[in-house]
Design a protein around this motif. Structure first.
Motif, mmCIF file in Angstrom:
data_model
loop_
_atom_site.group_PDB
_atom_site.id
_atom_site.type_symbol
_atom_site.label_atom_id
_atom_site.label_comp_id
_atom_site.label_asym_id
_atom_site.label_seq_id
_atom_site.Cartn_x
_atom_site.Cartn_y
_atom_site.Cartn_z
ATOM 1 N N VAL A 201 0.825 -1.208 0.000
ATOM 2 C CA VAL A 201 0.000 0.000 0.000
ATOM 3 C C VAL A 201 0.860 1.260 0.000
ATOM 4 O O VAL A 201 0.454 2.300 -0.522
ATOM 5 C CB VAL A 201 -0.979 0.002 1.197
ATOM 6 C CG1 VAL A 201 -0.263 0.257 2.520
ATOM 7 C CG2 VAL A 201 -2.111 0.998 0.979
ATOM 8 N N VAL A 202 2.064 1.174 0.549
ATOM 9 C CA VAL A 202 2.978 2.313 0.546
ATOM 10 C C VAL A 202 3.695 2.432 -0.802
ATOM 11 O O VAL A 202 3.887 3.522 -1.345
ATOM 12 C CB VAL A 202 4.008 2.195 1.692
ATOM 13 C CG1 VAL A 202 5.067 3.287 1.582
ATOM 14 C CG2 VAL A 202 3.309 2.272 3.045
ATOM 15 N N LYS A 203 4.055 1.289 -1.378
ATOM 16 C CA LYS A 203 4.904 1.289 -2.572
ATOM 17 C C LYS A 203 4.143 1.357 -3.889
ATOM 18 O O LYS A 203 4.745 1.630 -4.935
ATOM 19 C CB LYS A 203 5.778 0.029 -2.586
ATOM 20 C CG LYS A 203 6.756 -0.062 -1.424
ATOM 21 C CD LYS A 203 7.770 -1.179 -1.629
ATOM 22 C CE LYS A 203 7.116 -2.537 -1.783
ATOM 23 N NZ LYS A 203 8.097 -3.620 -1.940
ATOM 24 N N MET A 204 2.803 1.145 -3.869
ATOM 25 C CA MET A 204 2.085 0.863 -5.110
ATOM 26 C C MET A 204 2.160 1.960 -6.171
ATOM 27 O O MET A 204 2.143 1.669 -7.368
ATOM 28 C CB MET A 204 0.619 0.548 -4.818
ATOM 29 C CG MET A 204 -0.157 1.670 -4.171
ATOM 30 S SD MET A 204 -1.849 1.169 -3.830
ATOM 31 C CE MET A 204 -2.386 2.547 -2.824
ATOM 32 N N LEU A 205 2.240 3.226 -5.777
ATOM 33 C CA LEU A 205 2.291 4.290 -6.775
ATOM 34 C C LEU A 205 3.684 4.862 -6.964
ATOM 35 O O LEU A 205 3.869 5.823 -7.708
ATOM 36 C CB LEU A 205 1.316 5.415 -6.392
ATOM 37 C CG LEU A 205 -0.167 5.035 -6.374
ATOM 38 C CD1 LEU A 205 -1.007 6.240 -5.981
ATOM 39 C CD2 LEU A 205 -0.618 4.502 -7.733
ATOM 40 N N SER A 206 4.662 4.251 -6.284
ATOM 41 C CA SER A 206 6.010 4.812 -6.318
ATOM 42 C C SER A 206 6.877 4.250 -7.437
ATOM 43 O O SER A 206 8.024 4.667 -7.603
ATOM 44 C CB SER A 206 6.705 4.568 -4.971
ATOM 45 O OG SER A 206 6.915 3.182 -4.751
ATOM 46 N N VAL A 207 6.340 3.300 -8.202
ATOM 47 C CA VAL A 207 7.141 2.713 -9.276
ATOM 48 C C VAL A 207 7.415 3.758 -10.358
ATOM 49 O O VAL A 207 6.570 4.602 -10.665
ATOM 50 C CB VAL A 207 6.428 1.492 -9.898
ATOM 51 C CG1 VAL A 207 6.335 0.359 -8.901
ATOM 52 C CG2 VAL A 207 5.038 1.861 -10.396
ATOM 53 N N ALA A 208 8.598 3.684 -10.929
ATOM 54 C CA ALA A 208 8.955 4.589 -12.020
ATOM 55 C C ALA A 208 8.319 4.077 -13.306
ATOM 56 O O ALA A 208 8.498 2.911 -13.678
ATOM 57 C CB ALA A 208 10.467 4.665 -12.161
ATOM 58 N N VAL A 209 7.539 4.908 -13.959
ATOM 59 C CA VAL A 209 6.872 4.519 -15.204
ATOM 60 C C VAL A 209 7.134 5.570 -16.275
ATOM 61 O O VAL A 209 7.542 6.696 -15.987
ATOM 62 C CB VAL A 209 5.347 4.356 -15.002
ATOM 63 C CG1 VAL A 209 5.052 3.214 -14.041
ATOM 64 C CG2 VAL A 209 4.724 5.659 -14.495
ATOM 65 N N LYS A 210 6.885 5.199 -17.514
ATOM 66 C CA LYS A 210 7.030 6.133 -18.625
ATOM 67 C C LYS A 210 5.893 7.150 -18.578
ATOM 68 O O LYS A 210 4.847 6.894 -17.987
ATOM 69 C CB LYS A 210 6.984 5.358 -19.953
ATOM 70 C CG LYS A 210 8.100 4.351 -20.122
ATOM 71 C CD LYS A 210 7.904 3.547 -21.401
ATOM 72 C CE LYS A 210 8.969 2.469 -21.544
ATOM 73 N NZ LYS A 210 8.738 1.623 -22.739
ATOM 74 N N PRO A 211 6.066 8.315 -19.191
ATOM 75 C CA PRO A 211 5.003 9.323 -19.208
ATOM 76 C C PRO A 211 3.691 8.746 -19.737
ATOM 77 O O PRO A 211 3.658 8.118 -20.798
ATOM 78 C CB PRO A 211 5.554 10.409 -20.138
ATOM 79 C CG PRO A 211 7.034 10.282 -20.010
ATOM 80 C CD PRO A 211 7.289 8.807 -19.853
ATOM 81 N N GLY A 212 2.608 8.925 -18.983
ATOM 82 C CA GLY A 212 1.302 8.430 -19.392
ATOM 83 C C GLY A 212 1.033 6.981 -19.051
ATOM 84 O O GLY A 212 -0.095 6.514 -19.161
ATOM 85 N N GLU A 213 2.057 6.232 -18.629
ATOM 86 C CA GLU A 213 1.871 4.821 -18.296
ATOM 87 C C GLU A 213 1.147 4.687 -16.953
ATOM 88 O O GLU A 213 1.392 5.467 -16.029
ATOM 89 C CB GLU A 213 3.217 4.114 -18.235
ATOM 90 C CG GLU A 213 3.121 2.610 -17.999
ATOM 91 C CD GLU A 213 4.493 1.946 -17.945
ATOM 92 O OE1 GLU A 213 4.543 0.727 -17.659
ATOM 93 O OE2 GLU A 213 5.503 2.639 -18.169
#
Length: 300
Positions: A201-213
């Motif tokens: 729940v802490v890490k779920m949005l912290s991943v590095a993604v490409k723009p718009g991914e």
């Protein structure tokens, strides 16, 4: 169990945290809502780690003004639905104040038979102020699923989730239905420990993604399956985030746009609704909308 013959609803805001068309086989483009600065992107990516570990003083200061801390979108209020005063509850002011102080409550409202029987504010909050929802947002997101089904934009909750989020193919979500995501019975392993900085729940949005991914599916597709779909319930904010992705892709609208049409104006909210976004500019389905106390009560 006592059966009540009248409808009653109570809403409390506290400082503690947590209280179509058919989708195509490639990931639909995410609707851009604004150009985020690098600083805003970083705040979004680390929001879980920031918010969940705020002190009580930080929570009291920031929960009433999340739009000043994080980017998001707004649903505009329409004609307010009147909330008429009813007979006061037979509870003394001293008892109410003691409860609110002990529980760090910022707002407390009780409605019975459509009439307000109790309305109190604390921690400097006022009737015109908004307060963040945390997981109460899940009820808004699931309500929008029902609206999208009624509108024919989501064919059925029995559809596989990969129909709307094809990036999840080949992951633990193969064979999992939208209904199983709604009921958090996907069988995919998840850790919702708010005190653990390494929890999902802490890490779920912290991943590095490409723009718009989509950062939700980027993280969720890495999780292993621990049970057959439909056989085990585990509370998963990440899965309601996926529901938010499904609604936004199916409708072609942000959650705030669809909520304005299906919830905010029909329910007669008196104030606007603010909803935080993730790094792809999507509203976060599992948490993070802010409205007035009376509008939480209207939703109830």
């Amino acid at each position: 169990m006592r059966v009540w013959t009248s409808f009653a609803a109570a809403c409390a805001l506290a400082v503690g945290a947590g209280s179509i068309a058919v989708a195509k086989e490639s990931a639909p483009a995410v609707k851009a809502i604004q150009q985020m600065s690098p600083a805003e992107m970083e705040r979004v990516r680390t929001a879980g780690a920031q918010i969940l570990f705020w002190s009580d003083a930080q929570r009291s200061a920031n929960f009433r003004a999340m739009e000043a801390q994080f980017p998001g979108t707004t649903a505009k209020a329409g004609t307010p639905r009147a909330l008429h005063k009813g007979a006061a509850l037979p509870v003394s002011d001293a008892e109410i104040e003691a409860f609110m102080t002990a529980q760090n409550v910022a707002g407390l409202m009780v409605i019975q038979d459509g009439k307000v029987r109790l309305e109190r504010y604390g921690l400097g909050l006022g009737a015109q102020d908004r307060w963040t929802s945390f997981s109460v947002a899940k009820s808004f997101t699931s309500t929008l699923v029902g609206a999208a089904v009624k509108d024919g934009l989501i064919t059925s909750v029995d559809d596989p989730v990969t129909k709307y989020v094809p990036e999840l193919k080949g992951s633990g979500y193969d064979g999992v239905s939208v209904k199983q995501i709604l009921t958090m019975t996907s069988g995919v392993k998840w850790n919702e420990d708010y005190t653990d900085p390494n929890s999902d729940v802490v890490k779920m949005l912290s991943v590095a993604v490409k723009p718009g991914e989509d950062p939700n599916s980027a993280y969720m597709k890495t999780l292993p399956r621990e049970a057959e779909p439909g056989t085990k319930w585990v509370y998963k904010t990440g899965e309601t985030n996926l529901i938010g992705v499904i609604v936004q892709r199916a409708t072609g609208k942000t959650l705030t746009e669809y909520a304005e049409e299906k919830i905010v104006k029909p329910a007669g909210f008196e104030g606007d609704l603010f909803w935080m976004v993730d790094s792809a500019g999507q509203n976060v389905g599992g948490c993070c909308l802010s409205i007035r106390l009376a509008d939480y009560a209207r939703m109830g």
